[in-house]
Design a protein around this motif. Structure first.
Motif, mmCIF file in Angstrom:
data_model
loop_
_atom_site.group_PDB
_atom_site.id
_atom_site.type_symbol
_atom_site.label_atom_id
_atom_site.label_comp_id
_atom_site.label_asym_id
_atom_site.label_seq_id
_atom_site.Cartn_x
_atom_site.Cartn_y
_atom_site.Cartn_z
ATOM 1 N N ILE A 139 0.839 -1.207 0.000
ATOM 2 C CA ILE A 139 0.000 0.000 0.000
ATOM 3 C C ILE A 139 0.876 1.260 0.000
ATOM 4 O O ILE A 139 0.625 2.196 -0.758
ATOM 5 C CB ILE A 139 -0.961 -0.004 1.215
ATOM 6 N N VAL A 140 1.914 1.274 0.845
ATOM 7 C CA VAL A 140 2.828 2.430 0.894
ATOM 8 C C VAL A 140 3.530 2.604 -0.453
ATOM 9 O O VAL A 140 3.649 3.717 -0.979
ATOM 10 C CB VAL A 140 3.862 2.269 2.032
ATOM 11 N N ASN A 141 3.970 1.492 -1.036
ATOM 12 C CA ASN A 141 4.648 1.520 -2.333
ATOM 13 C C ASN A 141 3.719 2.056 -3.418
ATOM 14 O O ASN A 141 4.101 2.883 -4.252
ATOM 15 C CB ASN A 141 5.116 0.098 -2.679
ATOM 16 N N GLU A 142 2.475 1.578 -3.404
ATOM 17 C CA GLU A 142 1.463 1.999 -4.389
ATOM 18 C C GLU A 142 1.156 3.489 -4.235
ATOM 19 O O GLU A 142 0.962 4.199 -5.220
ATOM 20 C CB GLU A 142 0.188 1.168 -4.183
ATOM 21 N N ALA A 143 1.099 3.963 -2.975
ATOM 22 C CA ALA A 143 0.838 5.386 -2.713
ATOM 23 C C ALA A 143 1.970 6.255 -3.272
ATOM 24 O O ALA A 143 1.724 7.329 -3.837
ATOM 25 C CB ALA A 143 0.686 5.617 -1.211
ATOM 26 N N ALA A 144 3.216 5.775 -3.133
ATOM 27 C CA ALA A 144 4.371 6.511 -3.669
ATOM 28 C C ALA A 144 4.287 6.593 -5.194
ATOM 29 O O ALA A 144 4.542 7.660 -5.786
ATOM 30 C CB ALA A 144 5.668 5.828 -3.242
ATOM 31 N N LEU A 145 3.897 5.489 -5.837
ATOM 32 C CA LEU A 145 3.747 5.484 -7.302
ATOM 33 C C LEU A 145 2.638 6.443 -7.741
ATOM 34 O O LEU A 145 2.772 7.146 -8.746
ATOM 35 C CB LEU A 145 3.419 4.067 -7.792
ATOM 36 N N CYS A 146 1.552 6.463 -6.965
ATOM 37 C CA CYS A 146 0.429 7.356 -7.265
ATOM 38 C C CYS A 146 0.865 8.820 -7.183
ATOM 39 O O CYS A 146 0.510 9.643 -8.040
ATOM 40 C CB CYS A 146 -0.721 7.080 -6.297
#
Length: 360
Positions: free
Chosen positions: A116-123
């Motif tokens: 989730i943290v990784n996905e938020a950074a990509l977003c």
């Protein structure tokens, strides 16, 4: 030793027929090597498995493996701590609230929270932002739960209208019941998981126990989408397939596993296998009893479906109003939803939502 069940499975005695001699010899050798260790030898053996019930009893007895440490999924506080740990690697904006994200992700593992943290950074990168914001974290949760937004999937106006009423049906039934988790978000943006929209409910905290009323309320909420379609369009669509699956699963568990019906009382009619691998269940009763269980499951789902339909019929004006708002905006927050629901004019005259729920 990771995944020790590969060499530590129970010995069944029929190894000559099955051709598992090598595996048994490996296990025997391992048991021999482990035998006789004590605190003064300075040797510690650690092993991990997701299938503890399949291990040979000789392997798990004291003297070989003395202690069993279950690694459970993190609770609310644990999820927040894990999110903070993984978020140290990314630059955060001032509005990031990990408590909210932790509440949105009950049952998530450490790896999923890291994702989730990784996905938020990509977003954040996709939107040309220098730091991760709360919006990015929310989008990441949606992506993990329901899949990424499908930019190329465009619903026609009629489908969009049906999906709007379907999702508001879920949210309205949830809001009109007591002991129901508050609605956090409603969206009709299609997702890569196949969902054409979803309604997110978030509990105030971790709840280990559920009452019978809470389970029945959940089933009613799941049937709310189909009930809204029936009420407004007088026809039904395939959009409720996942709702049907979940409602049936809950109703069956209520009968067979939780002993919450008078017909069967506290009799276990189902056994759960592989508790650490999804927990698939198998019936442990006669064919005659299985038929009675099926009839009871149908009866429970039908009763909750009727309850949901009646609730929506009693509040049709609010259903129309919120569905129209969702149709125009495509995504609305729980605050917007509750503001419209509680706005004047009040709900149609008659029994209040709470008293209606209690009466039924």
């Amino acid at each position: 030793i990771d995944e020790i069940d590969t060499i530590g499975k129970k010995r069944d005695g029929g190894s000559n027929l099955g051709g598992n001699d090598e595996r048994e010899q490996t296990l025997n050798q391992l048991l021999t090597e482990m035998d006789g260790f004590d605190a003064t030898k300075g040797v510690v053996i650690l092993a991990a498995t997701n299938r503890p019930e399949s291990l040979d009893p000789a392997l798990t007895r004291p003297g070989r493996f003395d202690r069993r440490v279950p690694v459970e999924l993190p609770d609310l506080k644990g999820r927040e701590s894990i999110l903070r740990l993984h978020a140290k690697k990314v630059k955060l904006g001032p509005d990031c609230d990990f408590g909210v994200v932790a509440r949105m992700t009950p049952g998530a593992s450490g790896a999923e929270l890291a994702n989730i943290v990784n996905e938020a950074a990509l977003c954040a990168v996709r939107h040309h932002r220098k730091a991760v914001t709360q919006f990015d974290l929310q989008e990441a949760v949606d992506t993990i739960l329901a899949g990424a937004q499908k930019k190329n999937k465009i619903l026609n106006n009629k489908e969009k209208c049906i999906v709007s009423y379907h999702e508001v049906g879920h949210a309205l039934v949830a809001a009109l019941q007591t002991n129901s988790a508050p609605v956090q978000k409603i969206t009709i943006v299609p997702r890569t998981s196949g969902a054409l929209g979803f309604t997110m409910q978030v509990e105030d905290g971790d709840h280990t126990l559920m009452t019978k009323e809470e389970i029945l309320n959940k089933i009613a909420t799941l049937t709310g989408g189909r009930a809204a379609e029936e009420l407004i369009f007088h026809s039904i669509t395939t959009g409720a397939s996942n709702d049907i699956e979940q409602a049936t699963k809950l109703a069956r568990a209520l009968v067979t596993r939780y002993g919450m019906t008078e017909d069967f009382d506290m009799v276990a009619l189902e056994t759960v296998n592989n508790a650490y691998l999804g927990g698939d269940a198998s019936l442990a009763c006669s064919e005659q009893t299985a038929a009675q269980v099926d009839a009871k499951v149908v009866e429970i789902v039908q009763a909750e479906h009727k309850k949901a339909y009646q609730m929506l019929a009693d509040n049709k004006r609010k259903l129309d109003e919120i569905a129209q708002y969702l149709y125009e905006k495509e995504t609305i927050s729980g605050e917007e939803f509750m503001r419209i629901l509680n706005a004047q004019p009040q709900l149609p005259a008659g029994p209040s939502a709470d008293s209606t729920n209690q009466a039924q």
